[in-house]
Scaffold this motif. Structure first.
Motif, short mmCIF file in Angstrom:
data_model
loop_
_atom_site.label_atom_id
_atom_site.label_comp_id
_atom_site.label_asym_id
_atom_site.label_seq_id
_atom_site.Cartn_x
_atom_site.Cartn_y
_atom_site.Cartn_z
N THR A 87 0.81 -1.22 0.00
CA THR A 87 0.00 0.00 0.00
C THR A 87 0.85 1.27 0.00
OG1 THR A 87 -0.21 -0.24 2.42
CG2 THR A 87 -2.04 -1.03 1.05
N SER A 88 2.12 1.15 0.36
CA SER A 88 3.00 2.33 0.35
C SER A 88 3.23 2.86 -1.06
CB SER A 88 4.34 1.99 1.01
OG SER A 88 4.95 0.89 0.36
N GLU A 89 2.92 2.05 -2.08
CA GLU A 89 3.13 2.51 -3.46
C GLU A 89 1.96 3.34 -3.97
OE1 GLU A 89 1.50 -0.97 -6.43
OE2 GLU A 89 3.43 -1.33 -5.48
N VAL A 118 -11.75 -9.62 -5.10
CA VAL A 118 -11.04 -8.37 -4.81
C VAL A 118 -9.99 -8.68 -3.75
CG1 VAL A 118 -11.26 -6.09 -3.76
CG2 VAL A 118 -12.97 -6.88 -5.42
N GLY A 119 -8.75 -8.33 -4.04
CA GLY A 119 -7.67 -8.58 -3.10
C GLY A 119 -6.42 -9.08 -3.83
N GLU A 120 -5.40 -9.28 -3.23
CA GLU A 120 -5.25 -9.55 -1.83
C GLU A 120 -5.27 -8.24 -1.06
OE1 GLU A 120 -2.18 -11.98 1.11
OE2 GLU A 120 -1.90 -12.01 -1.06
N CYS A 121 -6.01 -8.18 0.01
CA CYS A 121 -6.10 -6.96 0.79
C CYS A 121 -6.25 -7.30 2.27
CB CYS A 121 -7.28 -6.11 0.32
SG CYS A 121 -8.90 -6.92 0.46
N GLY A 122 -5.95 -6.34 3.12
CA GLY A 122 -6.07 -6.56 4.55
C GLY A 122 -5.06 -5.75 5.32
N LEU A 123 -4.55 -6.35 6.42
CA LEU A 123 -3.59 -5.68 7.29
C LEU A 123 -2.48 -6.65 7.65
CD1 LEU A 123 -6.08 -3.91 9.75
CD2 LEU A 123 -4.90 -2.89 7.78
N ASP A 124 -1.24 -6.13 7.71
CA ASP A 124 -0.08 -6.95 8.06
C ASP A 124 0.81 -6.13 8.98
OD1 ASP A 124 2.45 -8.26 8.11
OD2 ASP A 124 1.99 -9.26 6.22
N TYR A 125 0.70 -6.41 10.29
CA TYR A 125 1.49 -5.66 11.26
C TYR A 125 2.82 -6.36 11.58
CZ TYR A 125 -2.68 -2.77 12.09
OH TYR A 125 -3.75 -1.91 11.96
N PHE A 130 7.46 -2.18 5.51
CA PHE A 130 7.05 -1.98 4.12
C PHE A 130 5.96 -0.91 4.00
CE2 PHE A 130 8.50 -6.52 3.68
CZ PHE A 130 9.57 -6.25 2.84
N SER A 131 5.06 -0.89 4.96
CA SER A 131 3.97 0.09 4.93
C SER A 131 3.44 0.25 6.35
CB SER A 131 2.85 -0.38 4.00
OG SER A 131 1.86 0.62 3.85
N ASP A 132 3.29 1.50 6.80
CA ASP A 132 2.89 1.73 8.19
C ASP A 132 1.39 1.49 8.40
OD1 ASP A 132 1.52 4.09 7.33
OD2 ASP A 132 3.32 5.29 7.63
N LYS A 133 0.98 1.46 9.66
CA LYS A 133 -0.41 1.15 10.00
C LYS A 133 -1.42 2.11 9.37
CE LYS A 133 0.33 -1.24 14.43
NZ LYS A 133 -0.04 -1.26 15.87
N PRO A 134 -1.21 3.43 9.48
CA PRO A 134 -2.20 4.33 8.89
C PRO A 134 -2.38 4.11 7.38
CG PRO A 134 -0.80 5.53 10.41
CD PRO A 134 -0.19 4.17 10.25
N THR A 135 -1.28 3.88 6.67
CA THR A 135 -1.37 3.67 5.23
C THR A 135 -2.10 2.37 4.93
OG1 THR A 135 0.70 4.89 4.89
CG2 THR A 135 -0.03 3.44 3.10
N GLN A 136 -1.76 1.31 5.64
CA GLN A 136 -2.44 0.03 5.42
C GLN A 136 -3.94 0.16 5.67
OE1 GLN A 136 -0.88 -3.58 7.09
NE2 GLN A 136 1.25 -2.87 7.02
N ASN A 137 -4.31 0.78 6.77
CA ASN A 137 -5.73 0.89 7.11
C ASN A 137 -6.48 1.76 6.10
OD1 ASN A 137 -6.76 -0.22 9.97
ND2 ASN A 137 -4.55 0.15 10.07
#
Length: 327
Positions: A87-89, A118-125, A130-137
């Protein structure tokens, strides 16, 4: 394209196969190590009873690649979305987030015969580097827009989110039909939360690493279960708790082909540490043994589950005939 269906005994759908990865073309870290053996990989999968494979799209570019690949093979189908670690991209995309997700929406709508989720999508903590929490959410939420626009189910990813993933799904449950949480490695409590939301659970080698993992997988109702390889990752290894559940001689079911190091590649062997779709039979063996269910019965039940979500109208007593010409 017309698909003619005929009877088959063992039928399996690999719901998660990263077949756009260059390793399936013999290329590792940018270097060609052996011949392109993608066709051979598909042949091994089909010989093992894998009737369909869902090729994971983890970004806008990768989703395009997945669809292009699926257009070349009747038994390949794609997902389209943005993996949480990618998601950082999004913000750097020309036109920004709106253009990125419009691109995914248009890609799905123009390829609905090949895109099944639709996906792959979700959250990876686990991989916030690679991508911070706010960006992922923020960009996880955009996938609910895609689900509403396309009517497709979700192909979901959750790693170490402490309940935040389930909370987002609960808040947005009215916005999508259903979905599968693939490569599930969560706790029994997390499983209960996801099942309460009406979701399905995808299991692969990474879901079967430890005794704790096995105890949780035993709790998954068969009518909510799907299997996958997540190849070229997530193979069942000798150090995994599930390895003891396998039939080493293949007497009762199926035995994996020999595997050699990539430097010693030959066409009739798998490559060590490169998982591939045919090994879904090992996942089936392990889960069937764990649940004390006959392999063929379990395969049929999971085939029905997968078709219900991603291939409505297909039943376990039918098969995709690969040599039917496209029209």
């Amino acid at each position: 394209m017309h698909r003619r269906l005929v009877a088959r005994s063992m039928q399996i759908i690999d719901i998660g196969a990263n077949l756009t990865d260059p390793v399936f073309r013999g290329k590792y870290r940018g270097k060609q190590a052996h011949d392109d053996d993608f066709g051979i990989v598909l042949q091994r999968a089909r010989a093992a009873g894998v009737e369909r494979m869902m090729v994971t799209g983890g970004s806008l570019h990768e989703s395009k690649e997945a669809i292009d690949l699926c257009r070349q093979h009747q038994d390949l189908f794609a997902t389209a979305g943005c993996h949480p670690t990618r998601t950082s991209e999004v913000d750097g995309h020309p036109g920004g987030a709106d253009a990125y997700f419009a691109g995914l929406r248009d890609l799905i709508l123009s390829n609905k015969d090949k895109v099944v989720a639709v996906g792959e999508c979700g959250l990876d903590y686990d991989r916030l580097h690679f991508s911070d929490k706010p960006t992922q959410n923020k960009y996880f939420l955009r996938h609910f827009d895609l689900a509403e626009a396309t009517g497709l189910p979700l192909f979901l990813h959750d790693r170490n989110t402490g309940g935040e993933f389930a909370a987002v799904l609960k808040q947005n449950r009215h916005r999508f039909s259903t979905g599968v949480v693939h490569s599930f490695t969560g706790t029994a409590e997390e499983l209960r939360e996801l099942l309460a939301l009406g979701l399905y659970i995808g299991v692969n080698g990474c879901s079967l690493k430890t005794d704790d993992n096995l105890a949780v997988v035993k709790l998954i109702p068969v009518d909510r279960l799907m299997i996958e390889t997540d190849c070229p990752y997530c193979e069942i290894r000798p150090t995994h708790a599930s390895h003891k559940l396998l039939d080493p001689a293949g007497v009762a079911s199926w035995v994996a082909p020999d595997a050699k190091r990539k430097e010693r590649w030959c066409s009739d062997s798998m490559v060590k540490s490169r998982n591939e779709p045919c090994t879904i039979r090992l996942v089936l063996q392990a889960v069937a043994k764990l649940l004390a269910i006959d392999e063929a019965e379990l395969a049929a039940r999971m085939f029905e589950n997968t078709c219900k979500v991603f291939f409505p109208g297909t039943t376990h007593d039918s098969k995709l005939e690969l040599d039917t010409p496209a029209q």
